[in-house]
Design a protein around this motif. Structure first.
Motif, PDB file in Angstrom:
ATOM      1  N   MET A   1     -25.767 -49.922 -56.567  1.00 39.25           N
ATOM      2  CA  MET A   1     -25.281 -49.222 -55.680  1.00 39.25           C
ATOM      3  C   MET A   1     -24.835 -48.166 -56.789  1.00 39.25           C
ATOM      4  O   MET A   1     -23.773 -48.607 -57.359  1.00 39.25           O
ATOM      5  CB  MET A   1     -24.531 -49.946 -54.493  1.00 39.25           C
ATOM      6  N   ASN A   2     -25.505 -46.986 -56.423  1.00 40.00           N
ATOM      7  CA  ASN A   2     -24.771 -45.718 -57.148  1.00 40.00           C
ATOM      8  C   ASN A   2     -22.865 -45.209 -56.264  1.00 40.00           C
ATOM      9  O   ASN A   2     -22.681 -45.779 -55.067  1.00 40.00           O
ATOM     10  CB  ASN A   2     -25.641 -45.147 -57.364  1.00 40.00           C
ATOM     11  N   TRP A   3     -22.721 -44.189 -56.784  1.00 38.34           N
ATOM     12  CA  TRP A   3     -21.447 -43.983 -56.426  1.00 38.34           C
ATOM     13  C   TRP A   3     -21.823 -42.853 -54.957  1.00 38.34           C
ATOM     14  O   TRP A   3     -21.538 -43.377 -54.353  1.00 38.34           O
ATOM     15  CB  TRP A   3     -21.025 -42.519 -57.098  1.00 38.34           C
ATOM     16  N   VAL A   4     -23.089 -42.742 -54.859  1.00 36.21           N
ATOM     17  CA  VAL A   4     -22.949 -42.079 -53.572  1.00 36.21           C
ATOM     18  C   VAL A   4     -23.929 -42.842 -52.318  1.00 36.21           C
ATOM     19  O   VAL A   4     -22.841 -43.154 -51.524  1.00 36.21           O
ATOM     20  CB  VAL A   4     -24.639 -41.175 -53.556  1.00 36.21           C
ATOM     21  N   GLN A   5     -24.132 -43.784 -52.724  1.00 29.90           N
ATOM     22  CA  GLN A   5     -23.981 -45.554 -51.621  1.00 29.90           C
ATOM     23  C   GLN A   5     -22.396 -45.335 -50.737  1.00 29.90           C
ATOM     24  O   GLN A   5     -22.777 -46.940 -50.596  1.00 29.90           O
ATOM     25  CB  GLN A   5     -25.183 -46.077 -52.450  1.00 29.90           C
ATOM     26  N   ARG A   6     -21.773 -45.689 -52.117  1.00 27.20           N
ATOM     27  CA  ARG A   6     -20.624 -46.819 -52.110  1.00 27.20           C
ATOM     28  C   ARG A   6     -19.515 -46.241 -51.052  1.00 27.20           C
ATOM     29  O   ARG A   6     -19.478 -46.809 -50.475  1.00 27.20           O
ATOM     30  CB  ARG A   6     -20.014 -46.866 -53.361  1.00 27.20           C
ATOM     31  N   LYS A   7     -20.182 -44.210 -51.562  1.00 23.58           N
ATOM     32  CA  LYS A   7     -19.326 -43.439 -50.306  1.00 23.58           C
ATOM     33  C   LYS A   7     -19.169 -43.567 -49.279  1.00 23.58           C
ATOM     34  O   LYS A   7     -18.760 -43.563 -47.824  1.00 23.58           O
ATOM     35  CB  LYS A   7     -19.210 -42.303 -51.114  1.00 23.58           C
ATOM     36  N   VAL A   8     -20.980 -43.248 -48.652  1.00 22.93           N
ATOM     37  CA  VAL A   8     -21.483 -43.650 -47.575  1.00 22.93           C
ATOM     38  C   VAL A   8     -21.161 -44.941 -46.755  1.00 22.93           C
ATOM     39  O   VAL A   8     -20.968 -44.946 -45.947  1.00 22.93           O
ATOM     40  CB  VAL A   8     -22.697 -43.763 -47.860  1.00 22.93           C
ATOM     41  N   TYR A   9     -21.881 -45.730 -47.538  1.00 21.75           N
ATOM     42  CA  TYR A   9     -21.062 -47.490 -46.891  1.00 21.75           C
ATOM     43  C   TYR A   9     -19.002 -47.555 -46.107  1.00 21.75           C
ATOM     44  O   TYR A   9     -19.466 -48.056 -45.918  1.00 21.75           O
ATOM     45  CB  TYR A   9     -21.480 -48.432 -48.031  1.00 21.75           C
ATOM     46  N   LEU A  10     -18.726 -46.570 -47.767  1.00 21.17           N
ATOM     47  CA  LEU A  10     -16.956 -46.727 -47.402  1.00 21.17           C
ATOM     48  C   LEU A  10     -17.151 -46.138 -46.286  1.00 21.17           C
ATOM     49  O   LEU A  10     -16.312 -46.174 -45.223  1.00 21.17           O
ATOM     50  CB  LEU A  10     -16.514 -45.930 -48.373  1.00 21.17           C
ATOM     51  N   TYR A  11     -17.550 -44.906 -46.043  1.00 15.98           N
ATOM     52  CA  TYR A  11     -17.820 -44.300 -44.800  1.00 15.98           C
ATOM     53  C   TYR A  11     -17.778 -44.959 -43.581  1.00 15.98           C
ATOM     54  O   TYR A  11     -16.930 -44.578 -42.452  1.00 15.98           O
ATOM     55  CB  TYR A  11     -18.774 -42.854 -44.567  1.00 15.98           C
ATOM     56  N   ASN A  12     -18.927 -45.218 -43.335  1.00 18.05           N
ATOM     57  CA  ASN A  12     -20.023 -46.368 -42.393  1.00 18.05           C
ATOM     58  C   ASN A  12     -19.070 -47.348 -41.983  1.00 18.05           C
ATOM     59  O   ASN A  12     -18.361 -47.409 -40.840  1.00 18.05           O
ATOM     60  CB  ASN A  12     -21.230 -46.346 -42.669  1.00 18.05           C
TER      61      ASN A  12
END
Length: 82
Positions: free
Chosen positions: A1-12
């Motif tokens: 999981m890269n940085w962008v995917q982690r931020k999207v996951y955190l947002y969700n």
């Protein structure tokens, strides 16, 4: 999981979007984007109007009066800071 995917996951997870269907998530994101556009657009209009009204008595008006040779130069010319 890269940085962008982690931020999207955190947002969700933060906003509870992980439990919505895909179309509900898109609808919520569109509403968020419209709200952000509304805030930024109106903020930019307010800031530009604020600086235009502030500049009425500021440096720009003093330079315009001097360039035009107006009689108001004597009034604004006496307001120099030392």
């Amino acid at each position: 999981m890269n940085w962008v995917q982690r931020k999207v996951y955190l947002y969700n997870v933060t906003f509870g979007l992980y439990m919505l269907d895909w179309w509900e998530r898109y609808l919520f994101n569109i509403l968020v984007i419209v709200l952000m556009w509304f805030i930024f657009y109106n903020s930019s209009r307010y800031v530009t109007e604020f600086f235009k009204s502030y500049d009425t008595f500021g440096l720009h008006s003093n330079m315009v009066l001097r360039a035009s040779g107006s009689t108001a130069e004597t009034v604004t010319g006496s307001l120099h800071l030392t």
